[in-house]
Design an enzyme around this catalytic site. Structure first.
Site, PDB file in Angstrom:
ATOM      1  N   THR A   1       0.794  -1.128   0.022  1.00 47.35           N
ATOM      2  CA  THR A   1      -0.022   0.074  -0.181  1.00 47.35           C
ATOM      3  C   THR A   1       1.040   1.477  -0.064  1.00 47.35           C
ATOM      4  O   THR A   1       2.035   1.030   0.355  1.00 47.35           O
ATOM      5  CB  THR A   1      -1.010   0.109   1.080  1.00 47.35           C
ATOM      6  OG1 THR A   1      -0.229   0.047   2.645  1.00 47.35           O
ATOM      7  CG2 THR A   1      -1.984  -1.169   1.308  1.00 47.35           C
ATOM      8  N   CYS A   2       0.359   2.496  -0.063  1.00 50.49           N
ATOM      9  CA  CYS A   2       1.057   3.600  -0.366  1.00 50.49           C
ATOM     10  C   CYS A   2       1.437   3.923   1.228  1.00 50.49           C
ATOM     11  O   CYS A   2       1.058   3.267   2.117  1.00 50.49           O
ATOM     12  CB  CYS A   2       0.276   4.548  -0.909  1.00 50.49           C
ATOM     13  SG  CYS A   2      -0.691   5.601   0.231  1.00 50.49           S
TER      14      CYS A   2
END
Length: 265
Positions: free
Chosen positions: A171-172
């Site tokens: 994920t970011c």
């Protein structure tokens, strides 16, 4: 069953003639790009968008994977949207909308009608505010349309000899920071460097949640004993303190996606 779904996916892709694939280099997007390349050889354009909160190791891996798959690929660096600077609760919606608007502009310039993303069936059961932006923009999710789950995608990826079949979910970097917290690039790089270190010593599924001067480490429950072994614990503590953290802690609940979305009761 999953092989039947794969054939359904390929048939769907063939009907699109030319496609642009949003390519992060993760399990789902690699599998989608592979399928698109099988269905539409020479008619697939992969685009990776790199924002300041995108892990740079993931970007480098995406470039290498696209090259190995012999697919036309472009890396586009994007600036930090001001509306995300304080990490708002609706960040995923705002981010997806901003990034996929850029992909729409690229697709229009290329004369491509279909933009694809790697959303799968399991994402329907998860908290995915970014999905709303994709629907608003008319982005297609062929994996979901074919009814493919994450487990099936991993199994098919292994059958197709894709190197990402067992890659941990990514994920970011904004997901490592509490909502309503001002974010700058040095903090994002500090988090990424900390996570890269933790991965380099054997913790592949890990999150470094950053709370100012406090680093909260999440690893899967089965490897918690390895992390708290005295020599490992001291090594981690020293490294993260060199990165500027005053306190280094272990989350006893273990690794889980979206832990910063949890509500206190």
């Amino acid at each position: 069953m999953s092989r039947d779904k794969y054939e359904t996916l390929l048939a769907d892709l063939r009907s699109m003639e030319r496609v642009l694939v949003a390519f992060s280099g993760g399990v789902d997007s690699v599998f989608l790009l592979h399928a698109a390349n099988q269905a539409l050889p020479g008619k697939v354009f992969a685009v990776t968008l790199s924002a300041p909160y995108t892990p740079q190791a993931e970007v480098k891996e995406a470039i290498a994977l696209a090259r190995d798959m012999n697919v036309r690929h472009e890396l586009v660096n994007v600036s930090f949207p001001e509306e995300l600077r304080n990490n708002p609760a609706e960040r995923c919606y705002l981010c997806k909308r901003e990034l996929f608007l850029q992909l729409k502009s690229i697709a229009e310039a290329e004369g491509i009608d279909h933009i694809l993303d790697g959303t799968n069936m399991d994402d329907l059961d998860d908290h995915r505010p970014g999905r709303k932006a994709l629907l608003e923009l008319g982005i297609r999710s062929p994996l979901q349309d074919a009814g493919l789950t994450k487990q099936e995608i991993r199994a098919l990826s292994k059958e197709e000899a894709l190197p990402t079949w067992n890659k941990p979910n990514g994920t970011c970097l904004l997901t490592r920071i509490p909502h309503d917290t001002d974010v700058d690039e040095p903090e994002l790089r500090r988090i990424e460097e900390g996570e890269l270190f933790l991965k380099s010593i054997g913790f592949s599924s890990v999150r470094l949640r950053s709370h100012g001067e406090l680093a909260r480490i999440e690893v899967t429950e089965e490897v918690i004993p390895d992390l708290v072994a005295p020599h490992v614990r001291r090594q981690i503590d020293a490294h993260l303190k060199r990165l500027g953290y005053r306190h280094v802690t272990l989350d006893m609940a273990g690794y889980r996606m979206g832990s910063l979305n949890e509500q206190t009761v």
